[in-house]
Write an enzyme that holds these catalytic residues in place. Structure first.
Site, PDB file in Angstrom:
ATOM      1  N   TYR A 153       0.755  -1.249  -0.106  1.00  0.00           N
ATOM      2  CA  TYR A 153       0.120   0.105   0.022  1.00  0.00           C
ATOM      3  C   TYR A 153       0.939   1.297  -0.035  1.00  0.00           C
ATOM      4  O   TYR A 153       0.359   2.255  -0.685  1.00  0.00           O
ATOM      5  CB  TYR A 153      -1.003  -0.076   1.228  1.00  0.00           C
ATOM      6  CG  TYR A 153      -2.110  -1.130   0.907  1.00  0.00           C
ATOM      7  CD1 TYR A 153      -1.914  -2.129   1.379  1.00  0.00           C
ATOM      8  CD2 TYR A 153      -3.133  -0.677   0.024  1.00  0.00           C
ATOM      9  CE1 TYR A 153      -3.091  -3.341   1.000  1.00  0.00           C
ATOM     10  CE2 TYR A 153      -4.128  -1.620  -0.276  1.00  0.00           C
ATOM     11  CZ  TYR A 153      -4.048  -2.832   0.130  1.00  0.00           C
ATOM     12  OH  TYR A 153      -4.992  -3.739  -0.005  1.00  0.00           O
ATOM     13  N   GLN A 208     -15.221   2.335  -5.857  1.00  0.00           N
ATOM     14  CA  GLN A 208     -14.692   1.114  -5.173  1.00  0.00           C
ATOM     15  C   GLN A 208     -13.146   1.440  -5.110  1.00  0.00           C
ATOM     16  O   GLN A 208     -12.438   0.811  -4.603  1.00  0.00           O
ATOM     17  CB  GLN A 208     -15.012   0.047  -6.195  1.00  0.00           C
ATOM     18  CG  GLN A 208     -16.456  -0.438  -6.234  1.00  0.00           C
ATOM     19  CD  GLN A 208     -16.392  -1.613  -7.274  1.00  0.00           C
ATOM     20  OE1 GLN A 208     -16.409  -2.815  -7.057  1.00  0.00           O
ATOM     21  NE2 GLN A 208     -16.486  -1.135  -8.513  1.00  0.00           N
ATOM     22  N   ASP A 224      -8.208   5.319  -4.936  1.00  0.00           N
ATOM     23  CA  ASP A 224      -7.158   6.652  -5.278  1.00  0.00           C
ATOM     24  C   ASP A 224      -7.927   7.814  -4.937  1.00  0.00           C
ATOM     25  O   ASP A 224      -9.186   7.672  -4.625  1.00  0.00           O
ATOM     26  CB  ASP A 224      -6.721   6.505  -6.581  1.00  0.00           C
ATOM     27  CG  ASP A 224      -7.989   6.603  -7.511  1.00  0.00           C
ATOM     28  OD1 ASP A 224      -8.217   5.437  -8.508  1.00  0.00           O
ATOM     29  OD2 ASP A 224      -8.689   7.375  -7.575  1.00  0.00           O
ATOM     30  N   HIS A 253     -14.536   1.235  -0.505  1.00  0.00           N
ATOM     31  CA  HIS A 253     -13.211   0.329  -0.111  1.00  0.00           C
ATOM     32  C   HIS A 253     -12.266   0.998   0.506  1.00  0.00           C
ATOM     33  O   HIS A 253     -11.141   0.499   0.634  1.00  0.00           O
ATOM     34  CB  HIS A 253     -12.933  -0.471  -1.589  1.00  0.00           C
ATOM     35  CG  HIS A 253     -13.809  -1.441  -2.112  1.00  0.00           C
ATOM     36  ND1 HIS A 253     -13.693  -1.755  -3.403  1.00  0.00           N
ATOM     37  CD2 HIS A 253     -14.854  -1.923  -1.491  1.00  0.00           C
ATOM     38  CE1 HIS A 253     -14.915  -2.820  -3.458  1.00  0.00           C
ATOM     39  NE2 HIS A 253     -15.498  -2.765  -2.554  1.00  0.00           N
ATOM     40  N   CYS A 279      -5.965   3.166  12.669  1.00  0.00           N
ATOM     41  CA  CYS A 279      -5.088   2.767  13.939  1.00  0.00           C
ATOM     42  C   CYS A 279      -6.010   1.353  14.466  1.00  0.00           C
ATOM     43  O   CYS A 279      -7.260   1.715  14.588  1.00  0.00           O
ATOM     44  CB  CYS A 279      -5.173   3.917  14.971  1.00  0.00           C
ATOM     45  SG  CYS A 279      -4.068   3.224  16.225  1.00  0.00           S
ATOM     46  N   CYS A 323       0.540   6.489  15.678  1.00  0.00           N
ATOM     47  CA  CYS A 323      -0.842   6.988  15.597  1.00  0.00           C
ATOM     48  C   CYS A 323      -1.123   8.472  15.735  1.00  0.00           C
ATOM     49  O   CYS A 323      -0.539   8.783  17.121  1.00  0.00           O
ATOM     50  CB  CYS A 323      -2.020   6.106  15.952  1.00  0.00           C
ATOM     51  SG  CYS A 323      -3.615   7.025  16.448  1.00  0.00           S
ATOM     52  N   SER A 325     -15.482  -4.349 -13.542  1.00  0.00           N
ATOM     53  CA  SER A 325     -15.730  -5.510 -14.053  1.00  0.00           C
ATOM     54  C   SER A 325     -17.094  -6.312 -13.434  1.00  0.00           C
ATOM     55  O   SER A 325     -17.340  -7.433 -14.044  1.00  0.00           O
ATOM     56  CB  SER A 325     -14.449  -6.331 -13.948  1.00  0.00           C
ATOM     57  OG  SER A 325     -14.447  -6.476 -12.339  1.00  0.00           O
ATOM     58  N   GLU A 365     -15.245  -2.968 -21.854  1.00  0.00           N
ATOM     59  CA  GLU A 365     -15.625  -4.110 -22.556  1.00  0.00           C
ATOM     60  C   GLU A 365     -16.938  -4.274 -21.909  1.00  0.00           C
ATOM     61  O   GLU A 365     -17.021  -4.039 -20.656  1.00  0.00           O
ATOM     62  CB  GLU A 365     -14.673  -4.978 -22.647  1.00  0.00           C
ATOM     63  CG  GLU A 365     -14.270  -5.563 -21.343  1.00  0.00           C
ATOM     64  CD  GLU A 365     -12.626  -6.120 -21.323  1.00  0.00           C
ATOM     65  OE1 GLU A 365     -12.144  -6.100 -22.349  1.00  0.00           O
ATOM     66  OE2 GLU A 365     -12.306  -6.743 -20.070  1.00  0.00           O
TER      67      GLU A 365
HETATM   68  N1  APR Z   1     -12.182   2.844 -19.500  1.00  0.00           N
HETATM   69  C1  APR Z   1     -13.399   2.269 -19.163  1.00  0.00           C
HETATM   70  N2  APR Z   1     -13.368   1.189 -18.691  1.00  0.00           N
HETATM   71  C2  APR Z   1     -11.794   0.443 -18.399  1.00  0.00           C
HETATM   72  C3  APR Z   1     -10.846   1.078 -19.094  1.00  0.00           C
HETATM   73  C4  APR Z   1     -10.890   2.214 -19.531  1.00  0.00           C
HETATM   74  N3  APR Z   1     -10.061   3.205 -20.105  1.00  0.00           N
HETATM   75  N4  APR Z   1      -9.789   0.287 -18.621  1.00  0.00           N
HETATM   76  C5  APR Z   1     -10.142  -0.742 -18.315  1.00  0.00           C
HETATM   77  N5  APR Z   1     -11.484  -0.774 -18.034  1.00  0.00           N
HETATM   78  C6  APR Z   1     -12.637  -1.699 -17.407  1.00  0.00           C
HETATM   79  C7  APR Z   1     -12.093  -3.233 -17.750  1.00  0.00           C
HETATM   80  O1  APR Z   1     -12.585  -3.635 -18.956  1.00  0.00           O
HETATM   81  C8  APR Z   1     -12.630  -3.888 -16.386  1.00  0.00           C
HETATM   82  O2  APR Z   1     -14.003  -4.345 -16.816  1.00  0.00           O
HETATM   83  O3  APR Z   1     -12.531  -1.475 -16.130  1.00  0.00           O
HETATM   84  C9  APR Z   1     -12.752  -2.747 -15.475  1.00  0.00           C
HETATM   85  C10 APR Z   1     -11.839  -3.009 -14.238  1.00  0.00           C
HETATM   86  O4  APR Z   1     -12.045  -4.225 -13.661  1.00  0.00           O
HETATM   87  P1  APR Z   1     -11.328  -4.631 -12.180  1.00  0.00           P
HETATM   88  O5  APR Z   1     -10.024  -4.619 -12.636  1.00  0.00           O
HETATM   89  O6  APR Z   1     -11.772  -5.720 -11.932  1.00  0.00           O
HETATM   90  O7  APR Z   1     -11.327  -3.331 -11.258  1.00  0.00           O
HETATM   91  P2  APR Z   1     -12.883  -3.075 -10.225  1.00  0.00           P
HETATM   92  O8  APR Z   1     -13.957  -3.522 -11.168  1.00  0.00           O
HETATM   93  O9  APR Z   1     -12.757  -1.927  -9.980  1.00  0.00           O
HETATM   94  O10 APR Z   1     -12.614  -4.036  -9.037  1.00  0.00           O
HETATM   95  C11 APR Z   1     -13.465  -4.221  -7.977  1.00  0.00           C
HETATM   96  O11 APR Z   1     -12.046  -5.793  -6.823  1.00  0.00           O
HETATM   97  O12 APR Z   1     -10.061  -6.325  -6.287  1.00  0.00           O
HETATM   98  C12 APR Z   1     -10.990  -5.608  -5.818  1.00  0.00           C
HETATM   99  O13 APR Z   1     -11.084  -3.746  -4.110  1.00  0.00           O
HETATM  100  C13 APR Z   1     -10.718  -4.242  -5.277  1.00  0.00           C
HETATM  101  O14 APR Z   1     -12.328  -2.310  -5.710  1.00  0.00           O
HETATM  102  C14 APR Z   1     -11.874  -3.435  -6.511  1.00  0.00           C
HETATM  103  C15 APR Z   1     -12.823  -4.370  -6.801  1.00  0.00           C
END
Ligand code: APR
Length: 233
Positions: free
Chosen positions: A56, A91, A94, A109, A117, A136, A177, A203
């Site tokens: 982190y 989620q 950042d 999240h 702490c 802390c 996703s 996608e």
């Molecule tokens: N524009 C739009 N979508 C995008 C882009 C982009 N430039 N680049 C990637 N993506 C899409 C991908 O197609 C994917 O469906 O963003 C999604 C990212 O999916 P993940 O990597 O699974 O991220 P996320 O859905 O935020 O994960 C959810 O999982 O690991 C935990 O706590 C973590 O908050 C996170 C949670």
């Protein structure tokens, strides 16, 4: 889109991808570089706190090298100019929504720039490393952990999120996703309560089937276009 009075937006790592922050499940993503169980679970933290604090610290440090993109800025514009209610639920851990100008962001999240702490339970704004076990700010114990929700822990402010979904007439999912619950289920909750549902993602996601409309493309293009539609530009 004139009859829309109440919008809930859910964002995921895809909205920050074009800013240079790795997503989790795309090729080369964070979960290819690190095992989730090692760096994103309470068990992993108990087993090897240095590995987790270092993971982190690296992600927190990376924030200083990236900027918000047009998608973050478009959502901030929507927040400023939309006459109805808007809640941005992210989620992401950042700070790019805030640096892009949004004020009312719910980090379900947690956040890289917050410290929890484990002795006194205080949450403090934090942008320094934790590997060196800093004190802390409240109880001085060297027991800070990232204020990030790990797998197996309860996401933050779920009641507030469900209340917003109940009164939403539009739910928009951006850059996620649909792989992780409870966020992945929000579209169904919103739809069952009568909201229109829209997905903006690079996608089709695991949850695309549940959306009334799903648009594929880059967030930096799709989100400004959608915000223009909502604001009637
Ligand atoms: N524009 C739009 N979508 C995008 C882009 C982009 N430039 N680049 C990637 N993506 C899409 C991908 O197609 C994917 O469906 O963003 C999604 C990212 O999916 P993940 O990597 O699974 O991220 P996320 O859905 O935020 O994960 C959810 O999982 O690991 C935990 O706590 C973590 O908050 C996170 C949670």
């Amino acid at each position: 889109m004139t009859d829309i009075r109440n919008i809930v937006v859910l964002t995921g790592a895809g909205i920050s991808a074009e800013s240079g922050i790795d997503t989790f499940r795309d090729a080369g993503g964070l979960w290819e570089q690190h095992r989730v169980e090692d760096v994103a679970t309470p068990e992993g933290f108990a087993k090897d706190p240095d590995l987790v604090l270092g993971f982190y610290d690296m992600r927190r440090e990376a924030l200083t090298k990236v900027e918000p993109n047009d998608a973050h800025q478009a959502l901030a514009r929507l927040e400023r100019e939309f006459s109805g209610e808007l809640l941005i639920v992210t989620q992401n851990v950042d700070d790019l929504h805030e640096r892009g100008g949004a004020d009312n962001v719910l980090h379900m999240h947690g956040e890289l720039k917050s410290a929890l702490c484990t002795s006194c339970g205080t949450r403090s704004a934090w942008d320094a490393p934790m590997l060196n076990r800093p004190a802390c700010p409240v109880c001085q114990a060297p027991t800070l952990r990232p204020d990030v929700v790990w797998f197996g822990e309860m996401p933050y402010q779920m009641e507030r999120i469900y209340a917003a979904l109940r009164s939403a007439d539009l739910f928009v999912s951006i850059g996620t996703s649909g792989a992780v619950y409870p966020a992945a289920g929000f579209v169904r909750d919103a739809r069952e309560m009568g909201a229109a549902t829209l997905e903006l993602n690079l996608e089709r996601s695991e949850g695309s089937y549940w959306f009334h409309e799903s648009r594929q493309g880059k967030a930096s293009e799709l989100v400004p276009e959608w915000v223009d539609e909502v604001l009637g530009d």
